[in-house]
Structure formats: C-alpha cells, structure tokens
Design a protein around this motif. Structure first.
Motif, mmCIF file in Angstrom:
data_model
loop_
_atom_site.group_PDB
_atom_site.id
_atom_site.type_symbol
_atom_site.label_atom_id
_atom_site.label_comp_id
_atom_site.label_asym_id
_atom_site.label_seq_id
_atom_site.Cartn_x
_atom_site.Cartn_y
_atom_site.Cartn_z
ATOM 1 N N UNK A 28 0.804 -1.215 0.000
ATOM 2 C CA UNK A 28 0.000 0.000 0.000
ATOM 3 C C UNK A 28 0.846 1.279 0.000
ATOM 4 N N UNK A 29 2.167 1.171 0.166
ATOM 5 C CA UNK A 29 3.015 2.371 0.197
ATOM 6 C C UNK A 29 3.302 2.852 -1.212
ATOM 7 N N UNK A 30 3.705 4.114 -1.308
ATOM 8 C CA UNK A 30 4.078 4.697 -2.594
ATOM 9 C C UNK A 30 5.459 4.190 -2.984
ATOM 10 N N UNK A 31 5.596 3.747 -4.208
ATOM 11 C CA UNK A 31 6.879 3.213 -4.684
ATOM 12 C C UNK A 31 7.608 4.278 -5.480
ATOM 13 N N UNK A 32 8.793 4.652 -5.003
ATOM 14 C CA UNK A 32 9.625 5.630 -5.703
ATOM 15 C C UNK A 32 11.026 5.059 -5.863
ATOM 16 N N UNK A 33 11.241 4.278 -6.852
ATOM 17 C CA UNK A 33 12.557 3.713 -7.161
ATOM 18 C C UNK A 33 13.144 2.954 -5.984
ATOM 19 N N UNK A 34 12.320 2.316 -5.192
ATOM 20 C CA UNK A 34 12.816 1.526 -4.072
ATOM 21 C C UNK A 34 13.090 2.330 -2.828
ATOM 22 N N UNK A 35 12.937 3.639 -2.866
ATOM 23 C CA UNK A 35 13.193 4.483 -1.700
ATOM 24 C C UNK A 35 11.920 4.656 -0.897
ATOM 25 N N UNK A 36 12.105 4.822 0.403
ATOM 26 C CA UNK A 36 10.959 5.107 1.257
ATOM 27 C C UNK A 36 10.470 6.517 0.976
ATOM 28 N N UNK A 37 9.170 6.731 0.879
ATOM 29 C CA UNK A 37 8.663 8.076 0.628
ATOM 30 C C UNK A 37 8.939 9.001 1.818
ATOM 31 N N UNK A 38 9.402 10.216 1.499
ATOM 32 C CA UNK A 38 9.713 11.202 2.516
ATOM 33 C C UNK A 38 8.947 12.471 2.192
ATOM 34 N N UNK A 39 8.265 13.044 3.155
ATOM 35 C CA UNK A 39 7.543 14.288 2.932
ATOM 36 C C UNK A 39 6.188 14.044 2.297
ATOM 37 N N UNK A 40 5.606 15.125 1.812
ATOM 38 C CA UNK A 40 4.287 15.042 1.192
ATOM 39 C C UNK A 40 4.384 14.519 -0.238
ATOM 40 N N UNK A 41 3.310 13.951 -0.700
ATOM 41 C CA UNK A 41 3.279 13.416 -2.053
ATOM 42 C C UNK A 41 3.005 14.462 -3.115
ATOM 43 N N UNK A 42 2.486 15.616 -2.705
ATOM 44 C CA UNK A 42 2.170 16.666 -3.659
ATOM 45 C C UNK A 42 3.056 17.874 -3.397
ATOM 46 N N UNK A 43 3.673 18.351 -4.449
ATOM 47 C CA UNK A 43 4.535 19.518 -4.350
ATOM 48 C C UNK A 43 3.839 20.665 -5.058
ATOM 49 N N UNK A 44 3.787 21.817 -4.430
ATOM 50 C CA UNK A 44 3.168 22.985 -5.046
ATOM 51 C C UNK A 44 4.209 23.715 -5.884
ATOM 52 N N UNK A 45 3.847 23.983 -7.125
ATOM 53 C CA UNK A 45 4.703 24.743 -8.014
ATOM 54 C C UNK A 45 4.234 26.188 -8.046
ATOM 55 N N UNK A 46 5.165 27.064 -8.273
ATOM 56 C CA UNK A 46 4.839 28.475 -8.392
ATOM 57 C C UNK A 46 4.027 28.695 -9.670
#
Length: 109
Positions: A28-46
């Motif tokens: 159920x975790x987010x998969x990012x190239x085998x790394x554990x997810x850190x921080x929020x999943x959504x990044x706000x762009x300017x």
C-alpha cells in the motif's frame, strides 16, 4: 446501447474475480525507485512556471503556422500577406499584453 454498457461491466467484474487480492502494508506504500517516501506526495509549483509554460506553448504553436505560409508565399499572393500580418500583429499584441502584466519577469520569491 446495452452492449456498450454490458461489455465493460462484464470485463471489470471478471477482472475483479480473477485477480489476486492480498493487501499488505508494504504493497500500500508509494513506490519511488525503491526508496521510502519522505515528505508530502504533492509539491506545489509556483504559478509563474505555468505562465511561462503557457506562453511558450502559445508562441511555439503559432510559429508552426508561419512555416507553411512561408513555403507557399509565392502562390498565395497579397491577400495571404495581409492575413499573416494581421496574425503576426495579434501575436505581438499578446506579447505586449503579457509583458505589460509582467508575466515574463521571473523573481526568485
């Protein structure tokens, strides 16, 4: 109409019955190239990024319209020249408007 509704419904139901379903925490975790997810999943762009991107797309697409006109200019005549001058004038007006609204300035804030 019945067939259009029935076929997707049957396909989705068959897929649900045939697929394996064993949920676990690691699955159920987010998969990012085998790394554990850190921080929020959504990044706000300017919003300035989107302004620049939109301006690029507008002027990039409009330059595509200039190429066929330039290739066939000799056969088109004066009417096509006037049309292209009006078209280019509208592009210049749009650029001037964006410049006046300071869309094209980038601050690091």
């Amino acid at each position: 109409m019945l067939l259009g509704i029935l076929l997707p419904a049957v396909a989705l139901a068959a897929g649900r019955m045939l697929r394996p379903h064993k949920p676990t925490d690691p699955k159920q975790t987010t998969y990012e190239s085998g790394n554990e997810p850190v921080g929020e999943g959504q990044v706000r762009f300017n919003i300035r990024y989107y302004h620049f991107a939109l301006m690029f797309v507008i002027f990039d697409v409009e330059t595509v319209f200039l190429y066929p006109w330039a290739v066939a200019y000799g056969k088109l005549g004066l009417f096509a020249l006037v049309e292209m001058l009006i078209f280019a004038g509208m592009l210049v007006l749009g650029l001037a408007y964006a410049w006046k609204k300071k869309v094209l300035t980038w601050n690091s804030v």
